[in-house]
Write a protein that holds these residues in place. Structure first.
Motif, mmCIF file in Angstrom:
data_model
loop_
_atom_site.group_PDB
_atom_site.id
_atom_site.type_symbol
_atom_site.label_atom_id
_atom_site.label_comp_id
_atom_site.label_asym_id
_atom_site.label_seq_id
_atom_site.Cartn_x
_atom_site.Cartn_y
_atom_site.Cartn_z
ATOM 1 N N ARG A 24 1.478 -3.160 -11.984
ATOM 2 C CA ARG A 24 1.996 -2.619 -10.714
ATOM 3 C C ARG A 24 1.984 -3.709 -9.646
ATOM 4 N NH1 ARG A 24 -0.478 -0.792 -6.212
ATOM 5 N NH2 ARG A 24 0.688 0.659 -4.897
ATOM 6 N N GLY A 25 0.880 -4.441 -9.551
ATOM 7 C CA GLY A 25 0.779 -5.500 -8.554
ATOM 8 C C GLY A 25 1.800 -6.598 -8.782
ATOM 9 N N SER B 280 6.498 2.198 -15.760
ATOM 10 C CA SER B 280 5.449 1.228 -16.028
ATOM 11 C C SER B 280 5.337 0.980 -17.528
ATOM 12 C CB SER B 280 4.103 1.733 -15.472
ATOM 13 O OG SER B 280 3.139 0.714 -15.522
ATOM 14 N N GLU C 24 0.821 -1.218 0.000
ATOM 15 C CA GLU C 24 0.000 0.000 0.000
ATOM 16 C C GLU C 24 0.853 1.264 0.000
ATOM 17 O OE1 GLU C 24 -2.237 -3.414 1.228
ATOM 18 O OE2 GLU C 24 -0.401 -2.555 2.095
ATOM 19 N N ASP D 262 5.150 2.039 -4.902
ATOM 20 C CA ASP D 262 4.776 2.261 -6.299
ATOM 21 C C ASP D 262 5.977 1.907 -7.163
ATOM 22 O OD1 ASP D 262 3.235 2.862 -8.466
ATOM 23 O OD2 ASP D 262 2.851 4.946 -7.905
ATOM 24 N N THR D 263 5.719 1.705 -8.447
ATOM 25 C CA THR D 263 6.815 1.457 -9.377
ATOM 26 C C THR D 263 7.386 2.790 -9.850
ATOM 27 O OG1 THR D 263 5.262 1.377 -11.227
ATOM 28 C CG2 THR D 263 5.820 -0.718 -10.169
ATOM 29 N N TYR E 172 -3.645 -9.166 -6.681
ATOM 30 C CA TYR E 172 -3.306 -7.903 -7.329
ATOM 31 C C TYR E 172 -3.187 -7.964 -8.844
ATOM 32 C CZ TYR E 172 -2.273 -6.262 -2.607
ATOM 33 O OH TYR E 172 -2.372 -5.908 -1.292
ATOM 34 N N GLY F 163 -7.774 -1.054 -19.486
ATOM 35 C CA GLY F 163 -7.559 0.391 -19.445
ATOM 36 C C GLY F 163 -7.846 0.912 -20.835
ATOM 37 N N GLY G 280 -1.558 -1.447 -16.409
ATOM 38 C CA GLY G 280 -2.196 -0.757 -15.292
ATOM 39 C C GLY G 280 -1.882 -1.331 -13.928
ATOM 40 N N GLU G 281 -2.920 -1.480 -13.105
ATOM 41 C CA GLU G 281 -2.764 -1.949 -11.735
ATOM 42 C C GLU G 281 -2.262 -3.387 -11.673
ATOM 43 O OE1 GLU G 281 -3.063 -0.349 -8.617
ATOM 44 O OE2 GLU G 281 -2.768 1.264 -10.061
ATOM 45 N N SER G 282 -2.579 -4.189 -12.685
ATOM 46 C CA SER G 282 -2.093 -5.577 -12.688
ATOM 47 C C SER G 282 -0.577 -5.625 -12.841
ATOM 48 C CB SER G 282 -2.763 -6.386 -13.806
ATOM 49 O OG SER G 282 -4.098 -6.689 -13.479
#
Length: 393
Positions: free
Chosen positions: A166-167, A158, A151, A154-155, A205, A355, A162-164
């Motif tokens: 990053r996760g 990228s 939480e 962050d990267t 994630y 996205g 998207g969030e996948s």
């Protein structure tokens, strides 16, 4: 007396870890990576910071061609070099795969290829996105005083996903962090158990469909890849094309170190692939594996000691390592095998979007890892040979 002995042994151990660019707190992660380069390198950073948009709008290649030719000689220190390698690696992967596997390029332009090659040579890394870039040097804290938890992370750079994406990066980063205590010789099965539990967060994630159809291609290399059988020419470096494997979990030094410490012997084919992946690690990390490999065998010591408690503790470590590899097989099955079948079933139907990025699943990597291995057969083989390392009573 025992406490005194432990203290005297602690100092050289810590010194050795530092000598291999490792730390007790971060393991193989680059501690507190830089996220900014000197102003001279603004053109690189501007593109690297805007990659998802440039790729999705099909503008990245044209922007790279306009990029000024910059010299790497003004980069100072290891962390600046690592950030520059990270930035140029991300730009390169986006440049090559901007149009998917159907419209790959055969030449990396001089203004990107030459400094990328120079920086790679200085770091002892290949000129392609590797695990040491993608995960080990691609993280930052949102709150500098906050904890190293997903939480608060962050990267730095990228790609589409998207969030996948990053996760995927940050969970893998935390797995590396969880394994850090195991780098000390006095590690125990509890540390390895934490390592396994961190891995399970991937499913929380990362969307398997996005990982398979969007993310994977940007991690793919130009060796053992049918989409780029001729390799890639690095203009200004060589007139002949070069071939490099894509990013792979097999490039993580952690499991190599555990294998050597526990004296796990894999099949000839698996060993050849794993040893080739060591060429994609930072030299100091590769040297750490070799140091463990050259040390007296822990397994042989336990066998010759006849100590039942040591045998049980050793077997617990081997079992948990095998369990981790079993879990890896389950993850690969979900994120690649099943995702590939689902993508194939939807072929010919209207594409959906991740996205703003249209999903066009790659066909050339259906049964292969991004590092070029036959992924399930490889993972099952190393899991089985790990299990075979159990010392029978």
């Amino acid at each position: 007396m025992e406490t005194c002995n432990n203290k005297s042994e602690e100092k050289p151990l810590l010194f050795t870890l530092r000598g291999f660019h490792l730390s007790e707190d971060y393991g193989f992660l680059l501690p507190n990576p830089l996220s900014e380069l000197p102003a001279l390198y603004g053109p690189w950073m501007e593109i690297a910071n805007n990659l998802p948009h440039l790729i999705q709008s099909h503008q990245l290649r044209s922007q790279v061609y306009k990029m000024p030719q910059l010299s790497s000689q003004h980069l100072k220190g290891h962390r600046e070099l690592r950030l520059a390698h990270l930035a140029l690696s991300f730009i390169t992967m986006g440049f090559v795969w901007q149009e998917g596997e159907e419209e790959t390029v055969k030449l990396l332009p001089r203004n990107l290829a030459v400094p990328y090659w120079e920086i790679s040579q200085m770091l002892g890394l290949p000129p392609i996105l590797v695990h040491a870039d993608f995960v080990l040097a691609n993280w930052k804290k949102k709150n500098l005083n906050g904890p190293l938890e997903i939480e608060n992370l962050d990267t730095i750079f990228s790609l589409p996903g998207g969030e996948s994406l990053r996760g995927f990066i940050l969970v893998t980063c935390l797995v590396e962090k969880a394994a850090a205590p195991g780098l000390k010789v006095q590690y125990n099965s509890y540390n390895l158990q934490r390592h396994r539990q961190s891995r399970q967060e991937v499913t929380d994630y990362v969307d398997p469909a996005i990982f398979y159809a969007v993310i994977r291609i940007f991690l793919s290399g130009w060796k053992d890849n049918p989409a780029m059988p001729g390799g890639l020419i690095y203009e200004g470096v060589s007139d002949e094309p070069m071939s490099y494997s894509g990013g792979s979990a097999a490039q993580s030094t952690v499991l190599h170190a555990f294998d050597e410490l526990l004296t796990i012997h894999h099949s000839k084919e698996s060993t050849a692939f794993l040893h080739r992946m060591r060429d994609y690690m930072p030299p100091h990390h590769r040297a750490f594996i070799e140091e463990i490999q050259s040390a007296p065998s822990l397994k042989q010591h336990i066998l010759s000691s006849g100590n039942e408690k040591l045998r049980i503790a050793y077997n617990q470590c081997v079992s948990i390592l095998a369990d981790l590899r079993t879990y890896h097989i389950a993850i690969v099955t979900k994120f690649i095998v099943i995702a590939a079948a689902n993508a194939k079933a939807k072929k010919g139907k209207p594409s959906h979007w991740a996205g703003n990025f249209q999903i066009n699943p790659p066909s050339s990597l259906q049964e292969r890892g991004t590092g070029g291995s036959g992924i399930l057969s490889f993972l099952k083989s190393v899991r089985d040979t790990t299990r075979a390392g159990i010392i029978q009573g």
